[in-house]
Scaffold this motif. Structure first.
Motif, PDB file in Angstrom:
ATOM      1  N   ARG A 253       0.819  -1.213   0.000  1.00  0.00           N
ATOM      2  CA  ARG A 253       0.000   0.000   0.000  1.00  0.00           C
ATOM      3  C   ARG A 253       0.859   1.272   0.000  1.00  0.00           C
ATOM      4  NH1 ARG A 253      -5.473  -0.679   1.104  1.00  0.00           N
ATOM      5  NH2 ARG A 253      -6.059  -2.669   2.068  1.00  0.00           N
TER       6      ARG A 253
ATOM      7  N   SER B 264      -6.734   7.263  -6.874  1.00  0.00           N
ATOM      8  CA  SER B 264      -8.063   6.986  -6.346  1.00  0.00           C
ATOM      9  C   SER B 264      -8.958   6.432  -7.457  1.00  0.00           C
ATOM     10  CB  SER B 264      -8.686   8.263  -5.785  1.00  0.00           C
ATOM     11  OG  SER B 264      -8.983   9.167  -6.843  1.00  0.00           O
ATOM     12  N   ALA B 265     -10.093   5.877  -7.047  1.00  0.00           N
ATOM     13  CA  ALA B 265     -11.040   5.363  -8.033  1.00  0.00           C
ATOM     14  C   ALA B 265     -11.550   6.486  -8.932  1.00  0.00           C
ATOM     15  CB  ALA B 265     -12.200   4.679  -7.318  1.00  0.00           C
TER      16      ALA B 265
ATOM     17  N   ARG C  28      -6.368  -3.516  -8.047  1.00  0.00           N
ATOM     18  CA  ARG C  28      -7.176  -2.600  -7.245  1.00  0.00           C
ATOM     19  C   ARG C  28      -7.160  -3.054  -5.789  1.00  0.00           C
ATOM     20  NH1 ARG C  28     -12.252  -3.220  -5.390  1.00  0.00           N
ATOM     21  NH2 ARG C  28     -12.531  -5.051  -6.733  1.00  0.00           N
ATOM     22  N   PHE C  29      -6.791  -2.140  -4.894  1.00  0.00           N
ATOM     23  CA  PHE C  29      -6.814  -2.421  -3.465  1.00  0.00           C
ATOM     24  C   PHE C  29      -8.039  -1.748  -2.851  1.00  0.00           C
ATOM     25  CE2 PHE C  29      -1.900  -2.312  -3.580  1.00  0.00           C
ATOM     26  CZ  PHE C  29      -1.868  -3.608  -4.073  1.00  0.00           C
ATOM     27  N   ALA C  30      -8.849  -2.516  -2.149  1.00  0.00           N
ATOM     28  CA  ALA C  30      -9.971  -1.934  -1.422  1.00  0.00           C
ATOM     29  C   ALA C  30      -9.453  -1.301  -0.135  1.00  0.00           C
ATOM     30  CB  ALA C  30     -11.006  -3.001  -1.109  1.00  0.00           C
ATOM     31  N   ASP C  31      -9.893  -0.075   0.143  1.00  0.00           N
ATOM     32  CA  ASP C  31      -9.461   0.636   1.340  1.00  0.00           C
ATOM     33  C   ASP C  31     -10.691   1.197   2.034  1.00  0.00           C
ATOM     34  OD1 ASP C  31      -8.552   2.908   3.048  1.00  0.00           O
ATOM     35  OD2 ASP C  31      -6.577   2.370   2.254  1.00  0.00           O
TER      36      ASP C  31
ATOM     37  N   GLY D 227     -11.265   4.398   0.048  1.00  0.00           N
ATOM     38  CA  GLY D 227     -11.908   3.846  -1.132  1.00  0.00           C
ATOM     39  C   GLY D 227     -10.915   3.053  -1.960  1.00  0.00           C
ATOM     40  N   ASP D 228     -11.334   2.595  -3.130  1.00  0.00           N
ATOM     41  CA  ASP D 228     -10.455   1.785  -3.973  1.00  0.00           C
ATOM     42  C   ASP D 228      -9.227   2.584  -4.388  1.00  0.00           C
ATOM     43  OD1 ASP D 228     -12.236  -0.261  -3.787  1.00  0.00           O
ATOM     44  OD2 ASP D 228     -13.133   0.039  -5.770  1.00  0.00           O
ATOM     45  N   ARG D 229      -8.070   1.899  -4.373  1.00  0.00           N
ATOM     46  CA  ARG D 229      -6.803   2.511  -4.765  1.00  0.00           C
ATOM     47  C   ARG D 229      -6.160   1.639  -5.844  1.00  0.00           C
ATOM     48  NH1 ARG D 229      -6.414   7.478  -3.177  1.00  0.00           N
ATOM     49  NH2 ARG D 229      -4.150   7.380  -2.889  1.00  0.00           N
ATOM     50  N   TYR D 230      -5.597   2.302  -6.863  1.00  0.00           N
ATOM     51  CA  TYR D 230      -4.975   1.616  -7.982  1.00  0.00           C
ATOM     52  C   TYR D 230      -3.487   1.987  -8.017  1.00  0.00           C
ATOM     53  CZ  TYR D 230      -9.725   0.815  -9.744  1.00  0.00           C
ATOM     54  OH  TYR D 230     -11.039   0.414  -9.877  1.00  0.00           O
TER      55      TYR D 230
ATOM     56  N   ASP E 268      -7.235 -10.006 -10.929  1.00  0.00           N
ATOM     57  CA  ASP E 268      -8.606  -9.757 -10.489  1.00  0.00           C
ATOM     58  C   ASP E 268      -8.955 -10.589  -9.263  1.00  0.00           C
ATOM     59  OD1 ASP E 268      -8.411 -12.064 -12.065  1.00  0.00           O
ATOM     60  OD2 ASP E 268     -10.520 -11.976 -12.659  1.00  0.00           O
TER      61      ASP E 268
END
Length: 228
Positions: A122, A128-129, A147-150, A154-157, A183
């Motif tokens: 991270r 950001s999304a 894509r990391f869920a946070d 929120g989602d982070r790429y 995925d």
């Protein structure tokens, strides 16, 4: 028994045989993550072929930092993971015995190990999304992107996936991410991109985007997954 099952079982046997040299060659975090990945493999039902393939791929990820000359590192190149389970049901049972051999007297907290690895990943710059949607004109980005869920942000790429200056993702990133099943396992895919890679000269593949030919990056990912 298939060639993949033979190869996967052989790799597990070599891990047991060379446990001390593996421990010496890996960092503390790498070794603890290897134990966690083996633990995951050991508790997958033998008839769940996709899960076994993914779990064994995770074990392979952890062994890539070994020197080329190491017997386990050499054995990785002979294992294919296409279409069949990489290890037999009997080998999964043997993996549980292997864990007893490798685990320190105080069993590590696997949740804490995974959390530490995720924290490291991270720390890489990310978008950001909303930023990513803007690059697609408000449309949803492709599922191949890591894509990391946070819960807080929120989602982070991870930013390395995109061309500099607000550009679209590198096509080779999408291709490699498909190979690495990003995925389904974004953490494993990100770890491949952001960790040193001996197949590519020791540096992280993310640092080689636009520098090394795309075919070399794809080839390194395919070699990991398929053993070619």
């Amino acid at each position: 028994m298939t060639r993949s099952e033979d190869g996967g079982t052989r790799v597990l046997g070599l891990i047991a045989e060379h446990a001390d040299s593996i421990r010496a060659a890996l960092t503390e975090e790498q070794y603890r993550l290897l134990l966690t990945r083996l633990n995951t493999l050991a508790h997958i039902p033998p008839d769940d072929l996709r899960a076994m393939r993914r779990a064994f791929q995770g074990v392979r990820h952890c062994l890539v930092p070994l020197p080329y000359a190491h017997p386990v590192r050499k054995a990785l190149d002979s294992v294919r993971l296409v279409g069949v389970a990489p290890v037999s049901g009997l080998a999964v049972l043997r993996t549980r015995d292997l864990l007893v051999q490798l685990m320190p007297p105080s069993r590590p907290d696997t949740t804490a190990i995974i959390a530490a690895a995720e924290r490291r990943l991270r720390q890489a710059p990310a978008l950001s999304a909303a930023d990513v949607r803007d690059r697609y004109g408000g449309s949803a980005p492709p599922p191949e992107l890591i894509r990391f869920a946070d819960a807080d942000l929120g989602d982070r790429y991870p930013e390395f996936q995109f061309r500099p200056g607000g550009g679209a993702p590198y096509e080779v990133v999408l291709e490699v991410n498909r190979v690495l099943l990003a995925d389904a396992d974004p953490w494993g895919a990100a770890d491949w991109w952001l960790s040193g890679n001996t197949w590519l000269g020791g540096g992280p593949p993310a640092a080689l985007l636009g520098i090394r030919p795309d075919r070399e990056l794809v080839g390194a990912a395919v070699a990991l997954v398929e053993g070619d």
